[in-house]
Write a protein that holds these residues in place. Structure first.
Motif, PDB file in Angstrom:
ATOM      1  N   ASP A 201       0.834  -1.197   0.000  1.00 56.32           N
ATOM      2  CA  ASP A 201       0.000   0.000   0.000  1.00 56.32           C
ATOM      3  C   ASP A 201       0.872   1.251   0.000  1.00 56.32           C
ATOM      4  OD1 ASP A 201      -2.677   1.364   0.553  1.00 56.32           O
ATOM      5  OD2 ASP A 201      -1.501   2.019   2.285  1.00 56.32           O
ATOM      6  N   ALA A 202       0.454   2.242  -0.793  1.00 54.61           N
ATOM      7  CA  ALA A 202       1.115   3.557  -0.794  1.00 54.61           C
ATOM      8  C   ALA A 202       2.642   3.416  -0.783  1.00 54.61           C
ATOM      9  CB  ALA A 202       0.644   4.369   0.412  1.00 54.61           C
ATOM     10  N   CYS A 203       3.159   2.596  -1.694  1.00 57.27           N
ATOM     11  CA  CYS A 203       4.573   2.220  -1.586  1.00 57.27           C
ATOM     12  C   CYS A 203       5.528   3.327  -2.011  1.00 57.27           C
ATOM     13  CB  CYS A 203       4.853   0.950  -2.370  1.00 57.27           C
ATOM     14  SG  CYS A 203       4.845   1.171  -4.145  1.00 57.27           S
ATOM     15  N   ASN A 204       5.010   4.428  -2.545  1.00 54.68           N
ATOM     16  CA  ASN A 204       5.906   5.545  -2.844  1.00 54.68           C
ATOM     17  C   ASN A 204       5.875   6.608  -1.741  1.00 54.68           C
ATOM     18  OD1 ASN A 204       3.204   5.959  -3.854  1.00 54.68           O
ATOM     19  ND2 ASN A 204       3.897   7.839  -4.838  1.00 54.68           N
ATOM     20  N   TYR A 205       5.264   6.292  -0.610  1.00 52.03           N
ATOM     21  CA  TYR A 205       5.160   7.223   0.513  1.00 52.03           C
ATOM     22  C   TYR A 205       6.152   6.915   1.644  1.00 52.03           C
ATOM     23  CZ  TYR A 205       0.697   9.216  -1.156  1.00 52.03           C
ATOM     24  OH  TYR A 205      -0.290   9.865  -1.869  1.00 52.03           O
ATOM     25  N   HIS A 206       7.068   5.993   1.450  1.00 52.62           N
ATOM     26  CA  HIS A 206       7.917   5.579   2.563  1.00 52.62           C
ATOM     27  C   HIS A 206       8.839   6.685   3.074  1.00 52.62           C
ATOM     28  CE1 HIS A 206       7.407   1.315   0.762  1.00 52.62           C
ATOM     29  NE2 HIS A 206       6.561   1.483   1.741  1.00 52.62           N
ATOM     30  N   PHE A 207       9.426   7.444   2.171  1.00 52.20           N
ATOM     31  CA  PHE A 207      10.445   8.420   2.565  1.00 52.20           C
ATOM     32  C   PHE A 207       9.945   9.847   2.382  1.00 52.20           C
ATOM     33  CE2 PHE A 207      12.899   4.632   1.980  1.00 52.20           C
ATOM     34  CZ  PHE A 207      13.990   4.753   2.838  1.00 52.20           C
ATOM     35  N   HIS A 208      10.482  10.731   3.196  1.00 56.22           N
ATOM     36  CA  HIS A 208      10.183  12.161   3.111  1.00 56.22           C
ATOM     37  C   HIS A 208      11.502  12.922   2.958  1.00 56.22           C
ATOM     38  CE1 HIS A 208      11.517  11.706   7.227  1.00 56.22           C
ATOM     39  NE2 HIS A 208      11.648  13.021   7.319  1.00 56.22           N
ATOM     40  N   ASP A 209      11.403  14.165   2.596  1.00 54.43           N
ATOM     41  CA  ASP A 209      12.564  15.036   2.453  1.00 54.43           C
ATOM     42  C   ASP A 209      13.058  15.462   3.837  1.00 54.43           C
ATOM     43  OD1 ASP A 209      14.439  16.880   1.277  1.00 54.43           O
ATOM     44  OD2 ASP A 209      13.011  18.485   1.764  1.00 54.43           O
ATOM     45  N   THR A 210      14.285  15.125   4.176  1.00 56.24           N
ATOM     46  CA  THR A 210      14.801  15.434   5.510  1.00 56.24           C
ATOM     47  C   THR A 210      15.029  16.928   5.714  1.00 56.24           C
ATOM     48  OG1 THR A 210      17.049  14.978   4.728  1.00 56.24           O
ATOM     49  CG2 THR A 210      15.864  13.173   5.808  1.00 56.24           C
ATOM     50  N   GLU A 211      15.115  17.690   4.626  1.00 57.17           N
ATOM     51  CA  GLU A 211      15.272  19.140   4.759  1.00 57.17           C
ATOM     52  C   GLU A 211      13.931  19.840   4.986  1.00 57.17           C
ATOM     53  OE1 GLU A 211      17.726  21.025   1.773  1.00 57.17           O
ATOM     54  OE2 GLU A 211      18.694  19.102   1.322  1.00 57.17           O
ATOM     55  N   ASP A 241       7.202  15.178  -0.076  1.00 58.64           N
ATOM     56  CA  ASP A 241       6.558  14.341   0.932  1.00 58.64           C
ATOM     57  C   ASP A 241       6.344  12.906   0.462  1.00 58.64           C
ATOM     58  OD1 ASP A 241       4.711  15.198  -0.927  1.00 58.64           O
ATOM     59  OD2 ASP A 241       3.110  15.596   0.509  1.00 58.64           O
ATOM     60  N   LYS A 242       6.734  12.581  -0.788  1.00 59.86           N
ATOM     61  CA  LYS A 242       6.629  11.199  -1.260  1.00 59.86           C
ATOM     62  C   LYS A 242       7.489  11.032  -2.506  1.00 59.86           C
ATOM     63  CE  LYS A 242       2.423  11.832  -4.082  1.00 59.86           C
ATOM     64  NZ  LYS A 242       1.017  11.447  -4.249  1.00 59.86           N
ATOM     65  N   SER A 243       7.600   9.764  -2.962  1.00 57.23           N
ATOM     66  CA  SER A 243       8.364   9.428  -4.182  1.00 57.23           C
ATOM     67  C   SER A 243       9.799   9.936  -4.123  1.00 57.23           C
ATOM     68  CB  SER A 243       7.651   9.975  -5.429  1.00 57.23           C
ATOM     69  OG  SER A 243       6.350   9.456  -5.528  1.00 57.23           O
ATOM     70  N   ARG A 244      10.406   9.830  -2.969  1.00 54.19           N
ATOM     71  CA  ARG A 244      11.792  10.274  -2.806  1.00 54.19           C
ATOM     72  C   ARG A 244      12.761   9.213  -3.359  1.00 54.19           C
ATOM     73  NH1 ARG A 244      12.558  14.928  -2.948  1.00 54.19           N
ATOM     74  NH2 ARG A 244      14.486  14.778  -1.748  1.00 54.19           N
ATOM     75  N   PRO A 245      13.902   9.625  -3.866  1.00 55.34           N
ATOM     76  CA  PRO A 245      14.823   8.675  -4.502  1.00 55.34           C
ATOM     77  C   PRO A 245      15.357   7.597  -3.553  1.00 55.34           C
ATOM     78  CG  PRO A 245      15.827  10.861  -4.268  1.00 55.34           C
ATOM     79  CD  PRO A 245      14.379  11.024  -3.970  1.00 55.34           C
ATOM     80  N   GLU A 246      15.395   7.891  -2.253  1.00 55.62           N
ATOM     81  CA  GLU A 246      15.902   6.906  -1.292  1.00 55.62           C
ATOM     82  C   GLU A 246      15.067   5.626  -1.267  1.00 55.62           C
ATOM     83  OE1 GLU A 246      16.437  11.025   0.729  1.00 55.62           O
ATOM     84  OE2 GLU A 246      15.059  10.053  -0.668  1.00 55.62           O
ATOM     85  N   ASN A 247      13.825   5.729  -1.737  1.00 54.89           N
ATOM     86  CA  ASN A 247      12.938   4.565  -1.680  1.00 54.89           C
ATOM     87  C   ASN A 247      13.429   3.423  -2.558  1.00 54.89           C
ATOM     88  OD1 ASN A 247      10.630   3.330  -0.610  1.00 54.89           O
ATOM     89  ND2 ASN A 247       9.363   3.931  -2.337  1.00 54.89           N
ATOM     90  N   LEU A 248      14.167   3.736  -3.613  1.00 58.69           N
ATOM     91  CA  LEU A 248      14.620   2.695  -4.522  1.00 58.69           C
ATOM     92  C   LEU A 248      15.528   1.691  -3.819  1.00 58.69           C
ATOM     93  CD1 LEU A 248      15.304   4.807  -7.734  1.00 58.69           C
ATOM     94  CD2 LEU A 248      13.404   3.243  -7.318  1.00 58.69           C
ATOM     95  N   ASP A 249      16.423   2.176  -2.975  1.00 56.95           N
ATOM     96  CA  ASP A 249      17.309   1.260  -2.258  1.00 56.95           C
ATOM     97  C   ASP A 249      16.528   0.394  -1.276  1.00 56.95           C
ATOM     98  OD1 ASP A 249      19.630   2.015  -3.540  1.00 56.95           O
ATOM     99  OD2 ASP A 249      20.071   3.621  -2.111  1.00 56.95           O
ATOM    100  N   PHE A 250      15.493   0.959  -0.659  1.00 56.35           N
ATOM    101  CA  PHE A 250      14.687   0.154   0.261  1.00 56.35           C
ATOM    102  C   PHE A 250      13.915  -0.923  -0.501  1.00 56.35           C
ATOM    103  CE2 PHE A 250      10.563  -0.500   2.497  1.00 56.35           C
ATOM    104  CZ  PHE A 250      11.077  -1.248   3.547  1.00 56.35           C
ATOM    105  N   LEU A 251      13.363  -0.579  -1.663  1.00 53.04           N
ATOM    106  CA  LEU A 251      12.638  -1.575  -2.448  1.00 53.04           C
ATOM    107  C   LEU A 251      13.560  -2.707  -2.898  1.00 53.04           C
ATOM    108  CD1 LEU A 251      10.309   0.690  -4.625  1.00 53.04           C
ATOM    109  CD2 LEU A 251       9.751  -0.533  -2.512  1.00 53.04           C
ATOM    110  N   LYS A 252      14.821  -2.399  -3.120  1.00 55.66           N
ATOM    111  CA  LYS A 252      15.782  -3.457  -3.443  1.00 55.66           C
ATOM    112  C   LYS A 252      15.922  -4.421  -2.259  1.00 55.66           C
ATOM    113  CE  LYS A 252      18.673  -0.893  -6.733  1.00 55.66           C
ATOM    114  NZ  LYS A 252      20.036  -0.348  -6.996  1.00 55.66           N
ATOM    115  N   ARG A 253      15.894  -3.887  -1.053  1.00 52.75           N
ATOM    116  CA  ARG A 253      15.994  -4.748   0.132  1.00 52.75           C
ATOM    117  C   ARG A 253      14.744  -5.617   0.259  1.00 52.75           C
ATOM    118  NH1 ARG A 253      17.697  -2.196   5.577  1.00 52.75           N
ATOM    119  NH2 ARG A 253      18.384  -4.342   5.822  1.00 52.75           N
ATOM    120  N   VAL A 254      13.597  -5.042  -0.057  1.00 51.37           N
ATOM    121  CA  VAL A 254      12.353  -5.815  -0.020  1.00 51.37           C
ATOM    122  C   VAL A 254      12.411  -6.953  -1.038  1.00 51.37           C
ATOM    123  CG1 VAL A 254       9.873  -5.721  -0.468  1.00 51.37           C
ATOM    124  CG2 VAL A 254      10.961  -3.887   0.833  1.00 51.37           C
ATOM    125  N   ARG A 255      12.846  -6.642  -2.260  1.00 48.47           N
ATOM    126  CA  ARG A 255      12.913  -7.667  -3.304  1.00 48.47           C
ATOM    127  C   ARG A 255      13.910  -8.766  -2.950  1.00 48.47           C
ATOM    128  NH1 ARG A 255      11.457  -8.157  -8.763  1.00 48.47           N
ATOM    129  NH2 ARG A 255      12.062 -10.271  -9.399  1.00 48.47           N
TER     130      ARG A 255
END
Length: 538
Positions: A201-211, A241-255
């Motif tokens: 669910d809402a898998c592009n919402y995992h990360f936010h902008d830390t700035e 607030d969503k679709s941040r580039p850091e999510n790609l590395d996390f999805l690799k861990r999920v896969r």
């Protein structure tokens, strides 16, 4: 035998457990009810089921606010009953996938209860906390999908916490490695229990902008069509607030975790407005991220030959190295036989047309419970609403209750056979208009009969399951045409979106489908004559 690619081109059936079958007379569906009705699902010819959230939850958002990822909510049954469900599904040749809600959890989850106690505790940084601005206002201009700011003040920590949906759904902080490890552990729990895959669910919402940078305004009209008229969420371009580039590395861990197990799969829900194609492409490219993803594009209000062609061509262009899952209805949008109907349409004819089209598209497909009966959207009175989204935006947006009403199995029984006769009132009303469409009234030539035929045609044809897609030009207005080609075999698919007859050059002899004789094209004098809402699969 192992078949790691079973999901590619497969047909999924979505079960909304609250509304499928109630066996304990409390007015809410349960695991035993799903198990009891699996023969119906298997009889459709589908490959897998996707079960909407059933984890333990306060149910503020009907399971999308999880308070315990390793338990099931008692309203649905027990873990043992869920194991029985999986076993029966596997006996019937059905894979079982589940909703996994990872971007946020419930404010009643022990993680959040600990996090809010202080700024120094062990889980203080497990959620997205931020200081108020000098004037006390929220840290950024970010908006919640469900209305208002995506920040809520907490009087204990004296800070704001982020929520993309309800205030009771705090955002997890995936910049913290401990959060990633914890969530991977929750996924492993269900893999070890025998689950075949996940709908994230809402898998592009995992990360936010830390700035914590503010979102810029969006070009009006670029938002998701089913909410933009009543919800200012689509007035922003959601860069931070969503679709941040850091999510790609996390999805690799999920896969990588999924790949430790045989024949598992994943489908990501991507709600990303005008960037959806790019996001889906990034999330499914290659073999290191999600297996597939779906967008809201075909869940829109638009329905025409031009819209379908333009949408699919964009997906084929952008997601050439990935894979998509198509659906016309789900638990979040108006049912498509209502959403796409024009005045004077025969709902049964429209339903047959739509499933014929869906089963011919390239990609995996997902059906939503009740659409195989041709169920229209239910009209729900304001006093019967349960959806917080609809209650917030009524009457401009009436919420999602109208597509979540109970399944109707037996027309002559109280509540359509969803609950026992002496049961409590179902959690949502069973519309009188749905009763004549109950499963036991779906005879020869019915919508249900045609669903089975259309799915069987797809399943038996490698070109429809695996083939490339190429659109045909020089067709009459309102006619969509494309070919599906695989291993030297070609299917030509023609669909007349017009409510009047159309004629095209002959492409061969159409497949005979006695479940929709009035809609089948006729070959005559070297031409194919397509009836209103007619089709030919050649």
């Amino acid at each position: 035998m192992s078949n790691p690619d079973w999901w590619r081109g497969a047909t999924f059936y979505q079960i909304y457990p609250r509304s499928f079958q109630d066996t304990d007379a409390d007015g809410i569906g349960d695991f035993r009810g799903i198990t009891q009705r699996l023969d119906h699902v298997a009889g459709l010819g589908v490959d897998a089921i996707w079960i909407s959230p059933f984890n333990k939850s306060p149910m503020k958002d009907f399971g999308y606010d999880v308070s315990d990822y390793r338990d099931v909510d008692p309203m649905f049954g027990t873990l043992d009953e869920f194991d029985t469900l999986i076993a029966r599904a596997h006996e019937l040749g059905l894979k079982v996938t589940m909703d996994m809600v990872m971007a946020h959890c419930s404010d009643q989850h022990p993680w959040f209860l600990e996090s809010r106690t202080s700024r120094e505790n062990a889980k203080a940084d497990w959620f997205v906390w931020a200081e108020a601005q000098e004037d006390g206002s929220a840290p950024t201009n970010w908006l919640s999908v469900f209305g208002g700011p995506s920040w809520e003040w907490d009087s204990i920590r004296r800070q704001y916490y982020m929520h993309n949906f309800l205030t009771s759904q705090p955002q997890l902080n995936y910049h913290n490695p401990d959060v990633q490890e914890a969530m991977l552990g929750e996924i492993r729990f269900w893999l070890d229990r025998g689950i075949d895959g996940f709908r994230f669910d809402a898998c592009n919402y995992h990360f936010h902008d830390t700035e914590l940078r503010n979102n810029p305004p969006a070009t009006r009209g670029s938002g998701s069509s089913f909410i933009e008229a009543s919800n200012p969420y689509s007035f922003q371009q959601h860069d931070y607030d969503k679709s941040r580039p850091e999510n790609l590395d996390f999805l690799k861990r999920v896969r990588a975790l999924l790949d430790e197990y045989d024949d598992r799969t994943s489908v990501g829900e991507v709600g990303d407005e005008q960037r959806s194609y790019d996001t889906v492409a990034a999330y499914t490219r290659g073999s290191e991220r999600l297996h597939m993803a779906y967008t809201f594009d075909l869940l829109a209000d638009q329905f025409s030959a031009t819209f379908i062609r333009e949408t699919v061509e964009k997906i084929e262009d952008k997601v050439s190295e990935g894979w998509v899952c198509h659906s016309f209805s789900n638990h979040d949008v108006t049912r498509h036989v209502t959403r796409w109907a024009q005045e004077g349409d025969d709902p049964e004819r429209l339903a047959k047309f739509c499933i014929s089209l869906l089963t011919c598209l390239r990609g995996t497909i997902c059906l939503y419970q009740g659409e195989e009966l041709g169920l229209p959207e239910a009209e729900i009175a304001y006093e019967d609403l349960t959806d917080p989204y609809g209650i917030r935006f009524w009457p401009g947006f009436k919420g999602r209750d109208g597509c979540r009403t109970p399944m109707v199995w037996e027309a002559d029984k109280r509540f359509g056979g969803f609950s026992e006769t002496n049961a409590a009132k179902p959690w949502l009303p069973v519309p009188d208009a749905h009763l004549p469409l109950a499963v036991d009234r779906q005879g020869e030539g019915s919508v249900l009969d045609h669903y089975r035929a259309a799915i069987a045609l797809r399943q038996d044809d490698a070109a429809l399951v695996k083939g490339d897609i190429s659109f045909l030009d020089d067709l009459p207005e309102d006619v969509l045409g494309f070919t599906r080609t695989h291993d030297g075999a070609t299917r030509t698919c023609l669909f007349n979106f017009a409510r009047e007859e159309r004629t095209v050059a002959s492409h061969g002899t159409p497949t005979d489908m006695p479940t929709a004789t009035a809609q089948l094209a006729v070959e005559t004098d070297g031409k194919t004559v397509l009836p209103p809402l007619g089709f030919a699969i050649i």
